[in-house]
Design a protein around this motif. Structure first.
Motif, PDB file in Angstrom:
ATOM      1  N   LEU A 199      12.562   3.257  12.366  1.00  0.00           N
ATOM      2  CA  LEU A 199      11.049   3.114  11.959  1.00  0.00           C
ATOM      3  C   LEU A 199      10.641   4.540  11.169  1.00  0.00           C
ATOM      4  O   LEU A 199       9.499   4.366  10.782  1.00  0.00           O
ATOM      5  N   ALA A 200      11.409   5.670  11.145  1.00  0.00           N
ATOM      6  CA  ALA A 200      11.014   6.846  10.669  1.00  0.00           C
ATOM      7  C   ALA A 200      10.417   6.958   9.372  1.00  0.00           C
ATOM      8  O   ALA A 200       9.373   7.531   8.993  1.00  0.00           O
ATOM      9  N   ASN A 201      11.062   6.018   8.521  1.00  0.00           N
ATOM     10  CA  ASN A 201      10.787   6.052   7.076  1.00  0.00           C
ATOM     11  C   ASN A 201       9.247   5.441   6.644  1.00  0.00           C
ATOM     12  O   ASN A 201       8.848   5.630   5.762  1.00  0.00           O
ATOM     13  N   PHE A 202       8.669   4.715   7.806  1.00  0.00           N
ATOM     14  CA  PHE A 202       7.743   4.021   7.671  1.00  0.00           C
ATOM     15  C   PHE A 202       6.152   4.901   7.930  1.00  0.00           C
ATOM     16  O   PHE A 202       5.138   4.426   7.614  1.00  0.00           O
ATOM     17  N   PHE A 203       6.653   6.004   8.689  1.00  0.00           N
ATOM     18  CA  PHE A 203       5.352   6.673   9.470  1.00  0.00           C
ATOM     19  C   PHE A 203       5.441   8.135   8.697  1.00  0.00           C
ATOM     20  O   PHE A 203       6.285   8.836   8.661  1.00  0.00           O
ATOM     21  N   ASP A 204       4.097   8.509   8.554  1.00  0.00           N
ATOM     22  CA  ASP A 204       3.506   9.909   8.077  1.00  0.00           C
ATOM     23  C   ASP A 204       3.512  10.982   9.295  1.00  0.00           C
ATOM     24  O   ASP A 204       3.975  12.069   9.324  1.00  0.00           O
ATOM     25  N   PHE A 205       2.995  10.291  10.323  1.00  0.00           N
ATOM     26  CA  PHE A 205       3.002  11.281  11.576  1.00  0.00           C
ATOM     27  C   PHE A 205       2.615  10.331  12.882  1.00  0.00           C
ATOM     28  O   PHE A 205       2.426   9.100  12.722  1.00  0.00           O
ATOM     29  N   CYS A 206       2.910  10.864  13.961  1.00  0.00           N
ATOM     30  CA  CYS A 206       2.824  10.424  15.247  1.00  0.00           C
ATOM     31  C   CYS A 206       1.665  11.335  15.858  1.00  0.00           C
ATOM     32  O   CYS A 206       1.949  12.446  16.137  1.00  0.00           O
ATOM     33  N   TYR A 235       0.903  -1.241  -0.027  1.00  0.00           N
ATOM     34  CA  TYR A 235       0.034  -0.018  -0.253  1.00  0.00           C
ATOM     35  C   TYR A 235       0.707   1.511   0.167  1.00  0.00           C
ATOM     36  O   TYR A 235       0.900   1.958   1.002  1.00  0.00           O
ATOM     37  N   PRO A 236       1.569   1.493  -1.099  1.00  0.00           N
ATOM     38  CA  PRO A 236       2.445   2.726  -1.296  1.00  0.00           C
ATOM     39  C   PRO A 236       1.582   3.883  -1.143  1.00  0.00           C
ATOM     40  O   PRO A 236       2.531   4.934  -0.699  1.00  0.00           O
ATOM     41  N   ASP A 237       0.450   3.991  -1.623  1.00  0.00           N
ATOM     42  CA  ASP A 237      -0.296   5.403  -1.317  1.00  0.00           C
ATOM     43  C   ASP A 237      -1.091   5.671  -0.110  1.00  0.00           C
ATOM     44  O   ASP A 237      -2.093   6.343   0.037  1.00  0.00           O
ATOM     45  N   VAL A 238      -0.931   4.783   0.933  1.00  0.00           N
ATOM     46  CA  VAL A 238      -1.522   4.583   2.105  1.00  0.00           C
ATOM     47  C   VAL A 238      -0.977   5.570   3.143  1.00  0.00           C
ATOM     48  O   VAL A 238       0.456   5.392   3.382  1.00  0.00           O
ATOM     49  N   CYS A 239      -1.555   6.181   4.141  1.00  0.00           N
ATOM     50  CA  CYS A 239      -1.223   6.963   5.039  1.00  0.00           C
ATOM     51  C   CYS A 239      -0.661   6.146   6.365  1.00  0.00           C
ATOM     52  O   CYS A 239      -1.632   5.110   6.707  1.00  0.00           O
ATOM     53  N   PHE A 240       0.458   5.886   7.029  1.00  0.00           N
ATOM     54  CA  PHE A 240       0.804   5.182   8.286  1.00  0.00           C
ATOM     55  C   PHE A 240       1.035   6.039   9.359  1.00  0.00           C
ATOM     56  O   PHE A 240       1.815   6.902   9.194  1.00  0.00           O
ATOM     57  N   ALA A 241       0.233   5.721  10.456  1.00  0.00           N
ATOM     58  CA  ALA A 241       0.070   6.618  11.459  1.00  0.00           C
ATOM     59  C   ALA A 241       0.718   5.963  12.477  1.00  0.00           C
ATOM     60  O   ALA A 241       0.286   4.712  12.917  1.00  0.00           O
ATOM     61  N   ALA A 242       0.914   6.741  13.547  1.00  0.00           N
ATOM     62  CA  ALA A 242       1.267   5.974  15.013  1.00  0.00           C
ATOM     63  C   ALA A 242       0.215   6.914  16.064  1.00  0.00           C
ATOM     64  O   ALA A 242       0.287   8.110  16.066  1.00  0.00           O
ATOM     65  N   GLY A 287       6.581   8.036  23.272  1.00  0.00           N
ATOM     66  CA  GLY A 287       7.450   7.355  22.229  1.00  0.00           C
ATOM     67  C   GLY A 287       7.080   7.999  20.787  1.00  0.00           C
ATOM     68  O   GLY A 287       5.734   8.015  20.628  1.00  0.00           O
ATOM     69  N   ASN A 288       7.844   8.067  20.016  1.00  0.00           N
ATOM     70  CA  ASN A 288       7.599   8.851  18.446  1.00  0.00           C
ATOM     71  C   ASN A 288       8.455   8.026  17.582  1.00  0.00           C
ATOM     72  O   ASN A 288       9.608   8.255  17.705  1.00  0.00           O
ATOM     73  N   PRO A 289       7.988   7.191  16.525  1.00  0.00           N
ATOM     74  CA  PRO A 289       8.854   6.607  15.818  1.00  0.00           C
ATOM     75  C   PRO A 289       9.455   7.506  14.919  1.00  0.00           C
ATOM     76  O   PRO A 289      10.449   7.066  14.054  1.00  0.00           O
TER      77      PRO A 289
END
Length: 348
Positions: A213-220, A192-199, A205-207
């Motif tokens: 982990l940073a490159n996997f997440f759009d925001f926390c 899912y390359p065009d899906v938003c990944f959030a924490a 803790g903040n990825p």
């Protein structure tokens, strides 16, 4: 073999949407009746065997209605503590780094004594408090019993000790990732390359501060953020804030045709709370210890109230998995059988 093919193995699913759940999540009663009729008309073989998949079955039934638009994944959000890494190990390492900093300034205290002071402060307060403020108050109270020369020196040392703790919390989280975490996130990103990944987390803790982990997440979004606290999990505010941020970051998504999946280990904070706001809740049941962790500052009444809410959370599980290696296949099935879009239009 690609990461996607390696992970897409049959996974044990609970029915994500029961007939009762369909009734709740579908605005069109006549459509529910059509689905029930079609389900009753299907042969038994549609429900049994290795190829049977209830989410995919619902997807095929949905496509029989010309008015129904296929849904796709818009956002997948993750809890952090005891979902991506072991919280006990992370907090232990962070506490030891903080206590070593205090020892270098002549303040000698054991971890259990530190936690006793923390619990005493927490239980003497009526209203909510952030974990950051609680930890700083504990450090300050312990320092007040030492020979720190002035209040200014004490305040500065409190901040320094907390910063050491927070820095080590992020480093320790990378060291104590669960074995399947990185492969799971890599596979989902490939799928899912065009899906938003959030924490979405109650803690600090903040990825985005963890290089692994940073490159996997759009925001926390944290329960301590301005505009969120005190609406941390299981309150809906933290989830609504996350969905609003997703909408801002992904304006090109047709939000009326997107679904939201949330993954977490807690039946109350993750499963029940996210489902109440419209998510398909994936319960990661095999990672965390069942006992109350020693770093917890929850009161007895809070622990009892949580236990009562767990049964409600169980009724809202879309998928139950025992480890993160099962998540990509579970997400694929959920998206294939999804009926409920992200409820973004109701948010301000």
């Amino acid at each position: 073999m690609s990461l996607v093919n390696r992970f897409l193995k049959p996974t044990k699913l609970v029915v994500p949407v029961s007939v009762k759940g369909v009734w709740k999540q579908t605005r069109n009663r006549s459509l529910v009746e059509v689905w029930i009729f079609l389900l009753l008309s299907l042969p038994v073989s549609a429900f049994v065997g290795e190829s049977a998949s209830f989410p995919r079955l619902l997807s095929e039934l949905r496509m029989t209605s010309k008015s129904e638009q296929p849904l796709s994944l818009g956002i997948i959000s993750f809890d952090l503590d005891d979902t991506l890494f072991s919280t006990n190990a992370v907090i232990r390492d962070a506490n030891q780094a903080m206590l070593e900093k205090m020892r270098r300034h002549g303040v000698h205290v054991q971890e259990e004594d530190f936690m006793d002071v923390t619990r005493h402060i927490r239980r003497s307060m009526d209203g909510p408090i952030t974990y950051t403020s609680l930890r700083k108050m504990t450090i300050a109270q312990i320092l007040s019993m030492t020979n720190v020369s002035s209040k200014e020196d004490c305040d500065a040392l409190v901040d320094e000790c907390f910063d050491v703790w927070l820095h080590e919390r992020h480093r320790a989280a990378e060291r104590h990732l669960f074995p399947q975490t990185l492969n799971c996130l890599s596979t989902l990103k490939e799928m899912y390359p065009d899906v938003c990944f959030a924490a979405i987390t109650n803690g600090r803790g903040n990825p985005l501060y963890m290089p692994t982990l940073a490159n996997f997440f759009d925001f926390c979004v944290s329960g301590e953020d301005d505009g969120v606290f005190p609406e941390r999990k299981p309150a809906p505010g933290i989830y609504e804030a996350s969905l609003s941020k997703y909408k801002d970051l992904y304006p090109h998504h047709d939000h009326d045709s997107r679904i939201w999946i949330h993954v977490g280990d807690c039946l109350v904070n993750d499963v029940g709370a996210s489902a109440n706001v419209g998510a398909y809740a994936v319960w990661l049941s095999g990672q965390a210890d069942a006992v109350v962790p020693k770093w917890s500052t929850a009161t007895t009444s809070e622990q009892n109230a949580r236990q009562l809410k767990e049964e409600d959370g169980r009724e809202k599980i879309a998928v139950r998995i025992s480890c993160l290696s099962e998540l990509p296949a579970a997400v694929l099935d959920l998206v294939g059988g999804a009926m409920q879009p992200v409820p973004l239009n109701s948010l301000s």
